[in-house]
Design a protein around this motif. Structure first.
Motif, short mmCIF file in Angstrom:
data_model
loop_
_atom_site.label_atom_id
_atom_site.label_comp_id
_atom_site.label_asym_id
_atom_site.label_seq_id
_atom_site.Cartn_x
_atom_site.Cartn_y
_atom_site.Cartn_z
N LYS A 133 0.83 -1.21 0.00
CA LYS A 133 0.00 0.00 0.00
C LYS A 133 0.86 1.26 0.00
O LYS A 133 0.38 2.34 -0.35
CB LYS A 133 -0.93 0.00 1.22
N ASP A 134 2.12 1.12 0.42
CA ASP A 134 3.03 2.26 0.41
C ASP A 134 3.39 2.64 -1.03
O ASP A 134 3.61 1.77 -1.88
CB ASP A 134 4.31 1.94 1.17
N ASP A 135 3.48 3.93 -1.28
CA ASP A 135 3.81 4.40 -2.64
C ASP A 135 5.21 3.94 -3.07
O ASP A 135 5.47 3.74 -4.26
CB ASP A 135 3.72 5.93 -2.70
N ASP A 136 6.11 3.85 -2.10
CA ASP A 136 7.48 3.44 -2.44
C ASP A 136 7.78 2.03 -1.93
O ASP A 136 8.89 1.73 -1.50
CB ASP A 136 8.49 4.44 -1.90
N ALA A 137 6.78 1.16 -1.97
CA ALA A 137 7.00 -0.24 -1.57
C ALA A 137 8.14 -0.85 -2.38
O ALA A 137 8.94 -1.63 -1.85
CB ALA A 137 5.71 -1.04 -1.75
N MET A 138 8.19 -0.50 -3.65
CA MET A 138 9.30 -0.88 -4.54
C MET A 138 9.72 0.35 -5.32
O MET A 138 8.88 1.05 -5.88
CB MET A 138 8.89 -1.99 -5.50
N ARG A 139 11.04 0.60 -5.34
CA ARG A 139 11.51 1.79 -6.05
C ARG A 139 12.95 1.61 -6.51
O ARG A 139 13.79 1.15 -5.72
CB ARG A 139 11.39 3.01 -5.13
N ILE A 167 17.99 -1.10 -6.09
CA ILE A 167 16.54 -1.08 -6.02
C ILE A 167 16.09 -1.36 -4.59
O ILE A 167 16.67 -2.22 -3.90
CB ILE A 167 15.90 -2.10 -6.99
N LYS A 168 15.09 -0.64 -4.11
CA LYS A 168 14.51 -0.87 -2.79
C LYS A 168 13.28 -1.75 -2.96
O LYS A 168 12.37 -1.44 -3.74
CB LYS A 168 14.11 0.46 -2.16
N VAL A 169 13.25 -2.85 -2.24
CA VAL A 169 12.10 -3.75 -2.23
C VAL A 169 11.69 -3.93 -0.78
O VAL A 169 12.37 -4.60 0.00
CB VAL A 169 12.43 -5.12 -2.86
N GLY A 170 10.58 -3.29 -0.39
CA GLY A 170 10.18 -3.31 1.01
C GLY A 170 11.25 -2.71 1.89
O GLY A 170 11.70 -1.58 1.65
N ASN A 171 11.69 -3.44 2.90
CA ASN A 171 12.72 -2.95 3.83
C ASN A 171 14.14 -3.37 3.43
O ASN A 171 15.06 -3.30 4.24
CB ASN A 171 12.42 -3.42 5.26
N THR A 172 14.30 -3.79 2.18
CA THR A 172 15.59 -4.32 1.73
C THR A 172 16.07 -3.61 0.47
O THR A 172 15.29 -3.37 -0.45
CB THR A 172 15.48 -5.84 1.43
N GLU A 173 17.34 -3.27 0.45
CA GLU A 173 17.96 -2.73 -0.76
C GLU A 173 18.76 -3.83 -1.45
O GLU A 173 19.50 -4.57 -0.81
CB GLU A 173 18.88 -1.55 -0.44
N LEU A 174 18.59 -3.92 -2.76
CA LEU A 174 19.29 -4.91 -3.57
C LEU A 174 20.07 -4.23 -4.66
O LEU A 174 19.67 -3.16 -5.15
CB LEU A 174 18.28 -5.87 -4.23
N SER A 175 21.16 -4.85 -5.07
CA SER A 175 21.83 -4.39 -6.30
C SER A 175 21.00 -4.89 -7.49
O SER A 175 20.19 -5.83 -7.35
CB SER A 175 23.24 -4.94 -6.38
#
Length: 318
Positions: A224-230, A243-251
């Protein structure tokens, strides 16, 4: 009597001279025969190939080995000059691996994820249409034979001749962390016409959560968050850097692996219960692009021009 004695002496001298001359000629012929023996075998013209399926090691001539590499790595339908470029790149990569000595009892393996792909002639034929088998194989052999012995060097040594299927090239530091001066970002016109260039992957939200939990047991996301994935950052080649996916940042490389994407050059959208990834390119993106090579060949470039398009400040040597 005196004349007879002189004649006898002359006959003895002539006979002795002929004998010496004959002996020298015979020795010379023997030396000539020895000099035409085959040259000692050069080990770099052979490959110890590790078959990852059963752990066996096969001893092959380098050029014979390359028939199996080129036929496994590039479609035979590609232009001959593209296949020649692939042959030179594969030969170079093999020489590089031989010096690296990654495998204990072999120079290189047949796993494309570790080294480069290889396929036997029999298995390759079984995957081609019967009507195309001989012509395809002959084309591969021609590409290898017409570039026999050629490899790519930087400062006199074989380069790490990496290659991928399709897309604008990437700096190795963005994939593995290393740097090579001859591997730079390069774009090739005409690649978007290839089927390998664009793809789509669709996963559900539940599938994404499951995949992320395998990566991070503390993973959480609120769609529901606008930046759930960014996407936070892109690198120079246009691939996703972070890339941010939920509470995790990934390369971007990690995201590619986790979500099963063909490339780290992607965009995404959340559509109802689904996440849709639109991907451009195929592979890690470093080094020669195979579809780009074929596109350049169609534009009239020869294999040497293709190679120097992708690898900078190198020389093609033997």
């Amino acid at each position: 009597m005196k004349k007879i004695f002189i004649y006898v002496v002359i006959i003895i001298i002539v006979s002795f001279s002929i004998s010496i001359l004959f002996t020298k000629n015979f020795e010379k012929k023997e030396e000539e025969v020895v000099s035409t023996e085959p040259a000692p075998r050069v080990e770099n013209n052979f490959v110890n190939l590790l078959h990852t399926s059963d752990g066996s090691v096969e001893y092959l001539g380098l050029e014979e080995y390359l028939y199996g590499v080129v036929s496994a790595e590039m479609p035979a339908s590609y232009e001959l000059e593209a296949l020649k470029a692939q042959a030179v790149v594969a030969r170079t990569y093999t020489k590089y691996k031989q010096e690296e000595k990654k495998h204990e009892n072999a120079d290189i393996c047949d796993d494309s994820g570790c080294c480069q792909a290889w396929i036997s002639k029999e298995n390759r034929f079984s995957r081609w249409e019967e009507a195309e088998r001989e012509s395809n194989w002959n084309k591969i052999v021609q590409a290898v034979n017409e570039t026999a012995g050629k490899y790519i060097a930087y400062e006199g040594k074989p380069i790490n001749a990496l290659f991928h299927s399709a897309g604008k090239t990437e700096l190795p530091i963005n994939v593995w962390g290393g740097t090579y001066p001859y591997l730079q970002v390069v774009e090739t016109s005409g690649e978007n016409a290839y089927s390998t260039y664009a793809s789509e992957v669709i996963i559900t939200k539940d599938e994404l959560i499951q995949k992320m939990l395998e990566k991070n047991s503390k993973f959480k996301i609120n769609f529901k968050d606008d930046d759930a994935m960014r996407i936070l950052e892109y690198n120079e080649s246009g691939r996703v850097k972070t890339i941010k996916v939920g509470n995790t940042e990934l390369s971007g490389v990690e995201a590619r692996t986790i979500f099963g994407l063909k490339s780290a050059k992607f965009e995404f959208m959340i559509d109802g219960d689904e996440i849709k990834f639109q991907i451009l390119g195929y592979g890690h993106g470093v080094g020669l692009s195979q579809s780009g090579s074929d596109s350049l060949a169609k534009q009239g470039k020869n294999f040497e021009e293709i190679i120097t398009h992708y690898y900078k400040n190198v020389e093609i040597t033997e």
